[in-house]
Design a protein around this motif. Sequence first.
Motif, PDB file in Angstrom:
ATOM      1  N   LEU A 111       5.437   4.422   9.855  1.00 16.72           N
ATOM      2  CA  LEU A 111       4.172   3.851   9.385  1.00 16.72           C
ATOM      3  C   LEU A 111       4.352   2.420   8.895  1.00 16.72           C
ATOM      4  N   GLY A 112       5.455   2.182   8.188  1.00 13.45           N
ATOM      5  CA  GLY A 112       5.724   0.837   7.706  1.00 13.45           C
ATOM      6  C   GLY A 112       5.820  -0.163   8.838  1.00 13.45           C
ATOM      7  N   ASN A 113       6.438   0.235   9.925  1.00 10.98           N
ATOM      8  CA  ASN A 113       6.561  -0.661  11.073  1.00 10.98           C
ATOM      9  C   ASN A 113       5.211  -0.899  11.757  1.00 10.98           C
ATOM     10  N   LEU A 114       4.397   0.123  11.854  1.00  6.28           N
ATOM     11  CA  LEU A 114       3.092  -0.044  12.491  1.00  6.28           C
ATOM     12  C   LEU A 114       2.169  -0.907  11.643  1.00  6.28           C
ATOM     13  N   GLY A 149       0.807  -1.208   0.000  1.00  4.65           N
ATOM     14  CA  GLY A 149       0.000   0.000   0.000  1.00  4.65           C
ATOM     15  C   GLY A 149       0.844   1.264   0.000  1.00  4.65           C
ATOM     16  N   PRO A 150       0.201   2.434   0.099  1.00  9.24           N
ATOM     17  CA  PRO A 150       0.921   3.704  -0.056  1.00  9.24           C
ATOM     18  C   PRO A 150       1.890   4.031   1.072  1.00  9.24           C
ATOM     19  N   TYR A 151       1.678   3.466   2.261  1.00  5.26           N
ATOM     20  CA  TYR A 151       2.526   3.806   3.401  1.00  5.26           C
ATOM     21  C   TYR A 151       3.410   2.643   3.846  1.00  5.26           C
ATOM     22  N   GLY A 152       3.393   1.548   3.120  1.00  8.26           N
ATOM     23  CA  GLY A 152       4.170   0.378   3.514  1.00  8.26           C
ATOM     24  C   GLY A 152       5.663   0.591   3.323  1.00  8.26           C
ATOM     25  N   ARG A 153       6.416  -0.294   3.931  1.00 10.95           N
ATOM     26  CA  ARG A 153       7.873  -0.177   3.906  1.00 10.95           C
ATOM     27  C   ARG A 153       8.443  -0.922   2.693  1.00 10.95           C
ATOM     28  N   LEU A 154       9.284  -0.217   1.931  1.00 10.09           N
ATOM     29  CA  LEU A 154       9.943  -0.805   0.771  1.00 10.09           C
ATOM     30  C   LEU A 154      11.440  -0.620   0.915  1.00 10.09           C
ATOM     31  N   GLU A 155      12.189  -1.707   0.805  1.00  7.58           N
ATOM     32  CA  GLU A 155      13.650  -1.659   0.841  1.00  7.58           C
ATOM     33  C   GLU A 155      14.172  -1.971  -0.559  1.00  7.58           C
ATOM     34  N   ILE A 156      15.044  -1.110  -1.068  1.00 14.06           N
ATOM     35  CA  ILE A 156      15.667  -1.321  -2.376  1.00 14.06           C
ATOM     36  C   ILE A 156      17.146  -1.595  -2.141  1.00 14.06           C
ATOM     37  N   ARG A 157      17.570  -2.810  -2.476  1.00 14.50           N
ATOM     38  CA  ARG A 157      18.933  -3.238  -2.179  1.00 14.50           C
ATOM     39  C   ARG A 157      19.612  -3.779  -3.437  1.00 14.50           C
ATOM     40  N   PRO A 158      20.933  -3.692  -3.519  1.00 18.37           N
ATOM     41  CA  PRO A 158      21.638  -4.234  -4.684  1.00 18.37           C
ATOM     42  C   PRO A 158      21.571  -5.758  -4.715  1.00 18.37           C
ATOM     43  N   GLY A 159      21.207  -6.318  -5.866  1.00 19.90           N
ATOM     44  CA  GLY A 159      21.115  -7.767  -6.004  1.00 19.90           C
ATOM     45  C   GLY A 159      22.445  -8.396  -6.349  1.00 19.90           C
ATOM     46  N   ARG A 160      22.441  -9.704  -6.386  1.00 13.71           N
ATOM     47  CA  ARG A 160      23.674 -10.438  -6.641  1.00 13.71           C
ATOM     48  C   ARG A 160      23.775 -10.913  -8.096  1.00 13.71           C
ATOM     49  N   GLY A 161      22.682 -10.775  -8.857  1.00 14.30           N
ATOM     50  CA  GLY A 161      22.702 -11.186 -10.254  1.00 14.30           C
ATOM     51  C   GLY A 161      22.217 -10.058 -11.136  1.00 14.30           C
ATOM     52  N   ARG A 162      21.767 -10.424 -12.347  1.00 10.81           N
ATOM     53  CA  ARG A 162      21.302  -9.398 -13.265  1.00 10.81           C
ATOM     54  C   ARG A 162      19.796  -9.162 -13.169  1.00 10.81           C
TER      55      ARG A 162
END
Length: 546
Positions: free
Chosen positions: A380-383, A179-192
């Motif tokens: 908000l993401g944590n709640l 949803g609009p207030y959820g937590r999103l983590e963007i991390r570097p991947g190990r492949g392509r």
Amino acid sequence: MTRTSKPWQTPKVIFNPQAYQGMQRGINALVDAVRPTLGPFSRLVINDDAIRQHKLEFLDSAALIARRITQIENRDADMGAMYLRQLLWHLHETTGDGTAAAAVLFESVYNLGIRYLVAGGNAMRLRRYLDEGAGFILEQFAGQTQQVSGPGELARLAETICYDPPLSQALGQAFDLIGPYGRLEIRPGRGRDIEQEYVQGSYWDSGLSSPLLVTDARTQRAELDNPAILISDLEVQEPQDLIPILEATLSSGAESLLLIVKALSEKALSLLASPANRQRLPMTAVKTPGAEMTKLHNHLQDIAILTGGQFLTQATGAKLDAVRIEHLGRARHAWANDQYFGITTGSGDPISIRQHTASLKAAYERAEKASDQKDLLARLGNLLGGTAVLWIGDLNLTTLELRKEKASRTADALRGALRHGLLPGGGVALLDCRPALQARLHAAGDADERAAYHILLQAVEAPFRTLLHNAGFNPSEIFAQLPQSEPGYGFDVTRQRTVNMSQAGILDSAAVIRAATWGAIHSAALALTVDVLVHKANPLDSSHAP
């Protein structure tokens, strides 16, 4: 000490018309640098500073390109460029997208406004009517707005922003979950490729107080079932300080204990790490999250509401020997490693959690600083519980960084779309405001008001014309193909035909377009009232100090 002798650093006062001319040169130069990034066939810019550091930085974000331009040699032009640069970066931080459209819209309003003012128009009255016109355009957007429905529509919106189908699909699925207030983590991947993960529960950026407190040597994690939770920023110095907490935990029926504390002495650590004690009551300790006092208290308050406990803080004189059962929070599960700790299914009162979440959402909508918005989103993401993690892969580090930046920018726009809806994309939402602006023009009785609506009628076409030009089309020819009586129609440059933009899935975030439109017109109107530029004297050059 001496001053440098560069002429562009000489202190002076610049009056109109030279002030207008100087700012206009800088504004136009900056817009020329970012204009090619608008649309699906955008081109890239290489950062020259990165080249000197032996690292190429490829940019396709108008805001990041503007951010890399730190100075233009002509001081008058530099003032204009830096004024626009500030607007673009603010939009980037608060909405994530719309910066290229804002740049060309700003340029059009400013250049047309200058033409009117040098012919004898009144700057202050023109500014007033331009601001009124900007507000009127936002009102027209309300009638065009539609709500987002499902991951497919989110993915199509994402693709109009980042032009990366795999990334768009991943982001659409992620935001359909969180949803609009959820937590999103963007991390570097190990492949392509892009990989997705969904982590249940809530977690904070603070880890174990000591490696000795892990419960699983293989994973280097501590895992606790049905824990009681001490929520505090207190320091544990003596082992006996923990006795009231241990007794309260055992009498509460909890199966384990999680201590959130600011510091843990070696003597207290030895009690917690003792195999005999841990066999009787599994327990671990993590560091209180948050470095600043305000953030620390915010985190503790969130954890207390989420788990149904009370947070104890040094600021109120709380002591460990006063801990009672009612102070301890509860959860179904807790975990911790050297970087994070998390809680799953807290036992807090659902009504209290909903009320607290609603207050944070309201604070987020009011927040003007990007840093405040970021902090509120994390809370908000944590709640709300649950985190979507995207592992972004690519062939090399340079394109990986570019793809991560696209992902972050697109995610901000998707949040806005989920909260405020969608508008027809490709500059069509602005084009569809022309009939209403034309009606306002006919009704205007004041010369400055008529000038303002003449300016806006031409300016709202600027993003659409720029997008067509970047795609290799003649804007005048395409305008002739558009149905004049049917709103919502534009030109799909990828399929090379006129379409109904909403039906074709070419959409923009309403929050982004509203912010870009208001920011561009309001800021350009304000810039038109600048009559004087003041060049400050050179700073003293310490390298020539005796």
